[in-house]
Design a protein around this motif. Structure first.
Motif, short mmCIF file in Angstrom:
data_model
loop_
_atom_site.label_atom_id
_atom_site.label_comp_id
_atom_site.label_asym_id
_atom_site.label_seq_id
_atom_site.Cartn_x
_atom_site.Cartn_y
_atom_site.Cartn_z
N GLY A 85 56.06 28.57 38.18
CA GLY A 85 56.41 27.61 39.21
C GLY A 85 55.23 27.18 40.07
O GLY A 85 55.40 26.39 40.99
N GLY A 86 54.04 27.69 39.75
CA GLY A 86 52.87 27.39 40.57
C GLY A 86 51.86 26.46 39.94
O GLY A 86 50.73 26.37 40.42
N LEU A 87 52.25 25.75 38.85
CA LEU A 87 51.33 24.82 38.22
C LEU A 87 51.37 23.47 38.94
O LEU A 87 52.43 23.01 39.36
N VAL A 88 50.20 22.83 39.07
CA VAL A 88 50.17 21.51 39.70
C VAL A 88 50.76 20.47 38.75
O VAL A 88 50.81 20.68 37.54
N GLY A 89 51.22 19.38 39.31
CA GLY A 89 51.89 18.35 38.52
C GLY A 89 50.93 17.43 37.80
O GLY A 89 50.82 16.25 38.12
N SER A 90 50.21 17.98 36.84
CA SER A 90 49.26 17.19 36.06
C SER A 90 49.31 17.65 34.62
O SER A 90 49.41 18.84 34.33
N SER A 91 49.22 16.70 33.68
CA SER A 91 49.19 17.03 32.26
C SER A 91 47.77 17.17 31.74
O SER A 91 47.56 17.45 30.56
N THR A 92 46.78 16.99 32.61
CA THR A 92 45.39 17.17 32.22
C THR A 92 45.09 18.66 32.08
O THR A 92 45.38 19.44 33.00
N GLN A 93 44.51 19.02 30.96
CA GLN A 93 44.23 20.44 30.75
C GLN A 93 43.16 20.94 31.72
O GLN A 93 42.19 20.26 32.00
N ARG A 94 43.36 22.12 32.26
CA ARG A 94 42.38 22.76 33.13
C ARG A 94 42.16 24.18 32.63
O ARG A 94 43.03 24.77 32.00
N SER A 95 40.99 24.72 32.96
CA SER A 95 40.57 26.01 32.45
C SER A 95 39.94 26.83 33.57
O SER A 95 39.07 26.34 34.30
N TYR A 96 40.40 28.08 33.70
CA TYR A 96 39.88 29.01 34.70
C TYR A 96 39.27 30.21 33.98
O TYR A 96 39.72 30.59 32.89
N VAL A 97 38.28 30.85 34.61
CA VAL A 97 37.70 32.06 34.03
C VAL A 97 37.54 33.13 35.11
O VAL A 97 37.38 32.83 36.29
N GLN A 98 37.58 34.37 34.67
CA GLN A 98 37.26 35.56 35.47
C GLN A 98 36.34 36.43 34.64
O GLN A 98 36.56 36.61 33.44
N GLN A 99 35.30 36.97 35.25
CA GLN A 99 34.34 37.80 34.52
C GLN A 99 34.26 39.21 35.11
O GLN A 99 34.47 39.39 36.32
N VAL A 100 33.95 40.18 34.25
CA VAL A 100 33.80 41.58 34.66
C VAL A 100 32.49 42.09 34.07
O VAL A 100 32.32 42.12 32.85
N ASP A 101 31.56 42.48 34.93
CA ASP A 101 30.23 42.91 34.49
C ASP A 101 30.26 44.30 33.87
O ASP A 101 29.60 44.57 32.87
N TRP A 102 31.00 45.24 34.49
CA TRP A 102 31.11 46.60 33.99
C TRP A 102 32.37 47.27 34.54
O TRP A 102 32.95 46.81 35.52
N PHE A 103 32.76 48.36 33.89
CA PHE A 103 33.87 49.19 34.35
C PHE A 103 33.41 50.64 34.36
O PHE A 103 32.69 51.09 33.46
N TYR A 104 33.83 51.40 35.39
CA TYR A 104 33.47 52.81 35.51
C TYR A 104 34.67 53.60 36.01
O TYR A 104 35.39 53.15 36.91
N HIS A 105 34.88 54.78 35.44
CA HIS A 105 35.92 55.70 35.93
C HIS A 105 35.38 57.12 35.90
O HIS A 105 34.78 57.55 34.91
N PHE A 125 32.45 54.67 31.03
CA PHE A 125 31.61 53.55 31.46
C PHE A 125 31.54 52.55 30.32
O PHE A 125 31.33 52.93 29.16
N ASP A 126 31.73 51.28 30.65
CA ASP A 126 31.61 50.23 29.64
C ASP A 126 30.83 49.07 30.22
O ASP A 126 31.18 48.54 31.28
N ASP A 127 29.77 48.67 29.50
CA ASP A 127 28.94 47.54 29.89
C ASP A 127 29.38 46.26 29.19
O ASP A 127 28.73 45.22 29.35
N PHE A 128 30.44 46.34 28.38
CA PHE A 128 31.03 45.20 27.67
C PHE A 128 30.02 44.49 26.77
O PHE A 128 29.94 43.26 26.72
N ALA A 129 29.27 45.30 26.01
CA ALA A 129 28.29 44.75 25.07
C ALA A 129 28.94 44.54 23.71
O ALA A 129 28.55 45.15 22.70
#
Length: 477
Positions: free
Chosen positions: A425-445, A214-218
């Protein structure tokens, strides 16, 4: 990931549904017998969708007909297709691609004939786990196939049951049908007496809980020494998946507060439309996981936090075994993959659950099975993966999303991974920088334990109530 190379899907994806595999059974003899008489009720029709002298896969398609006055329990029926192995030691795997009566009821095992003949020293035996074939009815299509375990081309022109001219269904006596062990249709190759059905070897998974993680990512940041102490790795090495030339900076992994008193693992990916200007992120655990329950609470995003939208971005939670060589039979992977802007031929948001047997990069060949839902999954979701007893089950928010098994069941220890990357091959035709995020609250096994999705949440809440941020009692391999 340090030693693995992922790859994009393409329209050439090999999707084999409801597969069943078995190792070669012990040597068994088969008798020569004539076609069934008029009093027999079962009749077998055959055609093939692979008519070449050689093929990547042998593709016998069957339609079993009941000409009798009463129903026949399909569990009493076995169908045998006879062939000549490419070498004495060669092994094969069976696949049911599609069946009117459902591939989930169709089984396949392999047996040997001794002494063999010029056209047969093996057979594929097809059986059924349930169902009845009514009087004057037929099963409809049984679209079957089998292939060499090393995925090399197989020769079928010398096979007893092969009919290259059979491109439409017709009666075929070179395939036999048995009912309760008695031959009722077809002619078997010359050999010994009638043989019993081969029994595939099944190794049950070890039972009981054998540890948890178990990890709470603290963690404070990506340089926190506890990350390494807890056997996680922040990826920094170059390579796939994703945009060629992209980097994987350590700083793209962080652990911000998410406003609930908890921290989360956060992955960031940015791009300016070029390879050199593209950054991706990955966080992975050591290889020591196989059977049991995996779970994570993941926050998927439908749009970038800044810059223009539209890039084909992949947000993931998955397990994986490295590919040692093309079509490595020990490779495995189970994926949750969310594509908010589509990709791989999809125009909009789509969630995939994909189980992999193996693949080859050049020329591309993917051996996997998947389910998908075309809908938005923006926001927090509980993802649960159960691997036990030959079945792989994917749950999203407590609901069963996909179930796979057979050759896709993992065979060697895997790592646990989260990554965020752009499809080449899936980037849009723009030179403007863009930023995406994904978050993970916890992991359990939970090792070697099937834990229901609601019980996973109860256990996680128990750790948090006790202020437990990290547990690892799963031994290293």
């Amino acid at each position: 990931m340090p030693s693995e190379t992922r790859r994009p899907r393409t329209s050439r994806r090999l999707l084999l549904g409801g597969l069943v595999s078995a190792l070669l059974a012990t040597t068994i003899g088969v008798s020569a017998a004539g076609p069934a008489g008029a009093a027999q009720s079962l009749r077998l029709q055959y055609k093939t969708s692979a008519t070449g002298a050689t093929a990547d896969q042998v593709e016998p398609w069957f339609d079993l007909v009941n000409d009798g006055p009463s129903a026949v329990p399909l569990s009493e029926v076995k169908i045998r297709y006879y062939f000549k192995a490419d070498s004495p030691s060669q092994q094969y795997r069976f696949a049911c691609s599609w069946a009117v009566i459902s591939c989930s009821t169709v089984t396949g095992t392999f047996g040997a004939i001794s002494p063999g003949t010029a056209s047969a020293d093996r057979y594929l035996e097809v059986g059924f786990t349930s169902g009845n074939l009514a009087a004057a009815a037929r099963t409809g299509d049984l679209q079957l196939r089998f292939h060499r375990t090393d995925w090399q081309t197989t020769t079928q022109s010398d096979d007893h049951s092969f009919g290259p001219a059979r491109t439409t269904y017709g009666d075929w006596t070179k395939v036999t049908v048995y009912r309760n062990g008695a031959l009722v249709w077809g002619t078997a190759p010359a050999g010994g007496g009638p043989s019993p059905s081969p029994t595939p070897t099944v190794t049950p998974p070890p039972g009981g809980n054998a540890g948890v993680v178990f990890d709470d990512f603290a963690y404070t940041n990506s340089d926190d020494p506890n990350i390494t102490a807890h056997k996680w790795t922040v990826r920094t090495n170059s390579g796939g998946p994703g945009v060629p030339g992209a980097s994987w900076p350590k700083g793209n992994v962080s652990f911000p507060s998410i406003g609930t008193g908890n921290q989360a693992l956060q992955l960031k990916a940015v791009s300016d439309g070029t390879g050199a200007g593209t950054q991706q992120a990955e966080f992975l655990h050591q290889r020591k996981f196989l059977e049991g329950t995996y779970a994570a609470r993941v926050n998927f995003s439908d749009a970038p936090v800044s810059g223009p939208d539209g890039d084909n971005i992949v947000e993931t939670f998955f397990t994986i075994t490295p590919l040692a060589a093309d079509l490595d039979p020990n490779y495995s992977e189970q994926d949750f993959e969310y594509l908010p802007n589509g990709g791989w031929g999809e125009p909009g948001n789509i969630m995939y659950a994909t189980s992999w047997e193996t693949y080859r990069n050049e020329p591309w060949l993917a051996v996997n099975v998947h389910n998908e839902v075309r809908a938005s999954y923006a926001g927090w979701h509980n993802l649960v993966l159960q691997v036990s007893g030959g079945q792989i089950k994917y749950y999203i928010d407590g609901a069963l999303f996909a179930q796979h098994g057979d050759i896709y069941y993992p065979e060697t220890v895997q790592s646990v991974n989260f990554n965020l990357w752009f499809i080449s091959g899936g980037l849009v035709g723009s030179s403007t920088q863009r930023s995406y995020v994904q978050q993970v609250d916890w992991f359990y096994h939970a090792k070697n334990e099937v834990v229901a999705p609601n019980e996973v949440v109860n256990r996680v809440n128990g750790y948090r109530s006790a202020a437990t941020r990290w547990v690892d009692t799963v031994p290293a391999p």
